[in-house]
Design a protein around this motif. Structure first.
Motif, PDB file in Angstrom:
ATOM      1  N   GLU A   1      -3.022   0.335  -3.770  1.00 12.10           N
ATOM      2  CA  GLU A   1      -2.622  -0.964  -3.244  1.00 12.10           C
ATOM      3  C   GLU A   1      -2.654  -2.015  -4.343  1.00 12.10           C
ATOM      4  O   GLU A   1      -3.523  -1.986  -5.205  1.00 12.10           O
ATOM      5  CB  GLU A   1      -3.500  -1.363  -2.043  1.00 12.10           C
ATOM      6  CG  GLU A   1      -4.978  -1.163  -2.263  1.00 12.10           C
ATOM      7  CD  GLU A   1      -5.828  -1.223  -1.001  1.00 12.10           C
ATOM      8  OE1 GLU A   1      -5.328  -0.953   0.107  1.00 12.10           O
ATOM      9  OE2 GLU A   1      -7.004  -1.569  -1.140  1.00 12.10           O
TER      10      GLU A   1
ATOM     11  N   ARG B   1      -6.152  -5.800   1.355  1.00 11.28           N
ATOM     12  CA  ARG B   1      -6.515  -4.509   0.773  1.00 11.28           C
ATOM     13  C   ARG B   1      -7.558  -3.805   1.636  1.00 11.28           C
ATOM     14  O   ARG B   1      -8.447  -4.454   2.175  1.00 11.28           O
ATOM     15  CB  ARG B   1      -7.095  -4.714  -0.640  1.00 11.28           C
ATOM     16  CG  ARG B   1      -6.097  -5.256  -1.649  1.00 11.28           C
ATOM     17  CD  ARG B   1      -6.802  -5.527  -2.979  1.00 11.28           C
ATOM     18  NE  ARG B   1      -5.933  -6.281  -3.897  1.00 11.28           N
ATOM     19  CZ  ARG B   1      -5.307  -5.732  -4.952  1.00 11.28           C
ATOM     20  NH1 ARG B   1      -5.483  -4.462  -5.241  1.00 11.28           N
ATOM     21  NH2 ARG B   1      -4.538  -6.469  -5.726  1.00 11.28           N
TER      22      ARG B   1
ATOM     23  N   ARG C   1       0.864  -1.188   0.000  1.00 10.77           N
ATOM     24  CA  ARG C   1       0.000   0.000   0.000  1.00 10.77           C
ATOM     25  C   ARG C   1       0.898   1.234   0.000  1.00 10.77           C
ATOM     26  O   ARG C   1       1.811   1.343   0.830  1.00 10.77           O
ATOM     27  CB  ARG C   1      -0.928   0.024   1.210  1.00 10.77           C
ATOM     28  CG  ARG C   1      -1.879   1.242   1.187  1.00 10.77           C
ATOM     29  CD  ARG C   1      -2.850   1.260   2.365  1.00 10.77           C
ATOM     30  NE  ARG C   1      -3.611   0.041   2.414  1.00 10.77           N
ATOM     31  CZ  ARG C   1      -3.614  -0.802   3.453  1.00 10.77           C
ATOM     32  NH1 ARG C   1      -2.921  -0.525   4.534  1.00 10.77           N
ATOM     33  NH2 ARG C   1      -4.320  -1.907   3.416  1.00 10.77           N
TER      34      ARG C   1
END
Ligand code: FAD
Length: 156
Positions: free
Chosen positions: A57, A90, A5
């Motif tokens: 991400e 995520r 990320r």
């Protein structure tokens, strides 16, 4: 595949390129969604009159390539990388690019996480910037005041 990320902020220059900022946002969003779907990137972009803050991400090579393109984009300047870290999951699994502009509906979140009426990401700790993006996106999705809930839990 290592999932990473990346979070950055930058100075918004849309008023130098477009008559209307929402037209600029729409153009950026169209390109971003198409590219991010292709590259299995998810994330979120929030902005006000002066700043963009974005989380990306996905696979490291894809996120790095997207960030290199973003760095070259003249529609913003002073791009500052906040974090780039490996993550286990995520935060925006269903969004090729969630995009929310500051408005009356989320102004309290910018004030709360920015700790100032005049939002300046340079003054905000990385984890709070990340929480701000998430809260703004969640507010749009549910209409719920995310930070007041978290605040209430912490205070208990
Ligand atoms: P091309 O489309 O070939 O464009 C060439 C150059 O012109 C590039 O430097 C491009 O950045 C710039 N450019 C393109 N259109 C305009 C315009 N209308 N006005 C001024 N300059 C322009 N892309 C993604 O793939 N994923 C994202 O998540 C993403 N998020 C973004 C967030 C922000 C805040 C901004 C400003 C841009 C974002 N972009 C994103 C767009 C990205 O910067 C590139 O424009 C896009 O990826 C296409 O890259 P390219 O190399 O194919 O450029």
């Amino acid at each position: 595949m290592m999932l990473i990320r990346l979070i950055y902020f930058s100075r918004n220059r849309l008023d130098e390129w477009y008559d209307r900022k929402d037209a600029g946002i729409a153009e950026i969003l169209a390109t971003s969604v198409a590219n991010n779907l292709r590259d299995c990137i998810t994330g979120a972009l929030i902005c006000d009159e002066r700043w963009f803050v974005q989380a990306l991400e996905g696979a490291e090579n894809k996120v790095s390539a997207a960030f290199e393109r973003i760095l070259r984009d003249q529609r913003h300047r002073d791009v500052s990388l906040v974090t780039m870290q490996a993550v286990s999951e995520r935060r925006y699994p269903n969004a090729a690019m969630a995009c929310v502009m500051r408005s009356q509906d989320n102004d309290d979140l910018f004030r709360h996480y920015g700790e100032d009426a005049c939002f300046d990401p340079r003054q905000v700790r990385p984890e709070r910037l990340s929480d701000l993006i998430e809260a703004v996106v969640q507010r749009r999705a549910t209409g719920e005041p995310a930070w007041t809930k978290k605040h209430a839990t912490n205070a208990a």
